[in-house]
Design a protein around this motif. Structure first.
Motif, PDB file in Angstrom:
ATOM      1  N   VAL A  17       0.832  -1.207   0.000  1.00 46.14           N
ATOM      2  CA  VAL A  17       0.000   0.000   0.000  1.00 46.14           C
ATOM      3  C   VAL A  17       0.867   1.258   0.000  1.00 46.14           C
ATOM      4  O   VAL A  17       0.626   2.193  -0.768  1.00 46.14           O
ATOM      5  N   PHE A  18       1.881   1.295   0.855  1.00 53.51           N
ATOM      6  CA  PHE A  18       2.733   2.492   0.932  1.00 53.51           C
ATOM      7  C   PHE A  18       3.565   2.677  -0.331  1.00 53.51           C
ATOM      8  O   PHE A  18       3.969   3.791  -0.654  1.00 53.51           O
ATOM      9  N   ALA A  19       3.822   1.595  -1.060  1.00 49.18           N
ATOM     10  CA  ALA A  19       4.566   1.711  -2.320  1.00 49.18           C
ATOM     11  C   ALA A  19       3.762   2.488  -3.366  1.00 49.18           C
ATOM     12  O   ALA A  19       4.338   3.077  -4.283  1.00 49.18           O
ATOM     13  N   ARG A  20       2.443   2.529  -3.229  1.00 54.04           N
ATOM     14  CA  ARG A  20       1.587   3.279  -4.156  1.00 54.04           C
ATOM     15  C   ARG A  20       1.746   4.785  -3.977  1.00 54.04           C
ATOM     16  O   ARG A  20       1.436   5.546  -4.873  1.00 54.04           O
ATOM     17  N   GLY A  21       2.149   5.221  -2.791  1.00 54.21           N
ATOM     18  CA  GLY A  21       2.313   6.648  -2.542  1.00 54.21           C
ATOM     19  C   GLY A  21       1.088   7.312  -1.945  1.00 54.21           C
ATOM     20  O   GLY A  21       1.200   8.270  -1.194  1.00 54.21           O
ATOM     21  N   LYS A  22      -0.119   6.837  -2.281  1.00 52.87           N
ATOM     22  CA  LYS A  22      -1.353   7.364  -1.701  1.00 52.87           C
ATOM     23  C   LYS A  22      -2.426   6.294  -1.783  1.00 52.87           C
ATOM     24  O   LYS A  22      -2.369   5.406  -2.623  1.00 52.87           O
ATOM     25  N   PRO A  23      -3.425   6.373  -0.907  1.00 50.91           N
ATOM     26  CA  PRO A  23      -4.503   5.380  -0.929  1.00 50.91           C
ATOM     27  C   PRO A  23      -5.345   5.487  -2.201  1.00 50.91           C
ATOM     28  O   PRO A  23      -5.344   6.521  -2.878  1.00 50.91           O
ATOM     29  N   LEU A  24      -6.078   4.434  -2.511  1.00 53.20           N
ATOM     30  CA  LEU A  24      -6.939   4.435  -3.698  1.00 53.20           C
ATOM     31  C   LEU A  24      -8.093   5.424  -3.580  1.00 53.20           C
ATOM     32  O   LEU A  24      -8.458   6.065  -4.549  1.00 53.20           O
ATOM     33  N   PHE A  25      -8.673   5.542  -2.377  1.00 51.11           N
ATOM     34  CA  PHE A  25      -9.896   6.323  -2.225  1.00 51.11           C
ATOM     35  C   PHE A  25      -9.736   7.543  -1.324  1.00 51.11           C
ATOM     36  O   PHE A  25     -10.704   8.013  -0.745  1.00 51.11           O
ATOM     37  N   ALA A  26      -8.517   8.042  -1.185  1.00 49.72           N
ATOM     38  CA  ALA A  26      -8.275   9.244  -0.376  1.00 49.72           C
ATOM     39  C   ALA A  26      -7.059   9.979  -0.927  1.00 49.72           C
ATOM     40  O   ALA A  26      -6.267   9.410  -1.676  1.00 49.72           O
ATOM     41  N   GLY A  27      -6.936  11.229  -0.547  1.00 48.76           N
ATOM     42  CA  GLY A  27      -5.831  12.037  -1.038  1.00 48.76           C
ATOM     43  C   GLY A  27      -4.504  11.721  -0.386  1.00 48.76           C
ATOM     44  O   GLY A  27      -3.445  12.006  -0.939  1.00 48.76           O
ATOM     45  N   GLY A  28      -4.540  11.134   0.801  1.00 49.28           N
ATOM     46  CA  GLY A  28      -3.308  10.810   1.510  1.00 49.28           C
ATOM     47  C   GLY A  28      -3.586   9.878   2.669  1.00 49.28           C
ATOM     48  O   GLY A  28      -4.730   9.645   3.042  1.00 49.28           O
ATOM     49  N   PHE A  29      -2.521   9.332   3.207  1.00 42.73           N
ATOM     50  CA  PHE A  29      -2.647   8.435   4.355  1.00 42.73           C
ATOM     51  C   PHE A  29      -2.894   9.244   5.622  1.00 42.73           C
ATOM     52  O   PHE A  29      -2.387  10.347   5.765  1.00 42.73           O
ATOM     53  N   GLN A  30      -3.671   8.692   6.524  1.00 38.59           N
ATOM     54  CA  GLN A  30      -3.924   9.322   7.822  1.00 38.59           C
ATOM     55  C   GLN A  30      -3.261   8.456   8.884  1.00 38.59           C
ATOM     56  O   GLN A  30      -3.844   7.498   9.366  1.00 38.59           O
ATOM     57  N   LEU A  31      -2.022   8.794   9.198  1.00 35.99           N
ATOM     58  CA  LEU A  31      -1.241   8.011  10.141  1.00 35.99           C
ATOM     59  C   LEU A  31      -1.117   8.758  11.467  1.00 35.99           C
ATOM     60  O   LEU A  31      -1.057   9.985  11.477  1.00 35.99           O
TER      61      LEU A  31
END
Length: 140
Positions: free
Chosen positions: A65-79
């Motif tokens: 997932v992190f190799a994609r750079g961003k989630p499929l259905f959101a603008g960015g990861f919420q960590l």
């Protein structure tokens, strides 16, 4: 379907897969968890293998997932940004562990087991709901 609808559908599918995994692995049966904790008696190692499978799956999945750079259905990861241990985290973890050990249910399997509601499960769900309410009320 809008972005919000796709995101919601993805959440429901993930929840369904999680619930199916719990049911197939037998983790909706509190006797399995209590059997795992009974190291001096009739120890049941099933939970160890389920948790091990979850760790391996998560280890691989996070990297993909992190190799994609961003989630499929959101603008960015919420960590989470907080990294230190504090009394609230340790106290909450202790309460979670005590509740899990006493009831044999953690929140996921408890909710997945609602279809076969028993009095002990009902009591655990009420206590869990009360804990969520109290935590929200006591948080700054």
């Amino acid at each position: 379907m809008s972005g919000v609808g796709v995101k919601t559908a993805a959440g429901y599918i993930a929840g369904l897969l999680f619930g199916l995994g719990l049911a197939i692995s037998g983790m909706t049966d509190p006797a399995r968890v209590l059997g795992f904790l009974d190291i001096a008696g009739a120890w049941d190692p099933t939970l160890m293998f389920v948790l091990g499978g979850a760790v391996v799956t998560t280890f691989i999945g996070f990297r993909l997932v992190f190799a994609r750079g961003k989630p499929l259905f959101a603008g960015g990861f919420q960590l989470p940004s907080k990294q230190e241990l504090d009394a609230k985290l340790l106290g909450g973890a202790a309460l979670f562990g005590i509740g899990w050990g006493l009831s044999g249910y953690c929140p996921g399997p408890a909710i997945a087991s609602v279809g076969g509601l028993t009095m002990p499960l009902f009591a655990m769900l009420v206590a869990m709901g009360a804990g969520w309410f109290l935590a929200r009320e006591l948080s700054p």
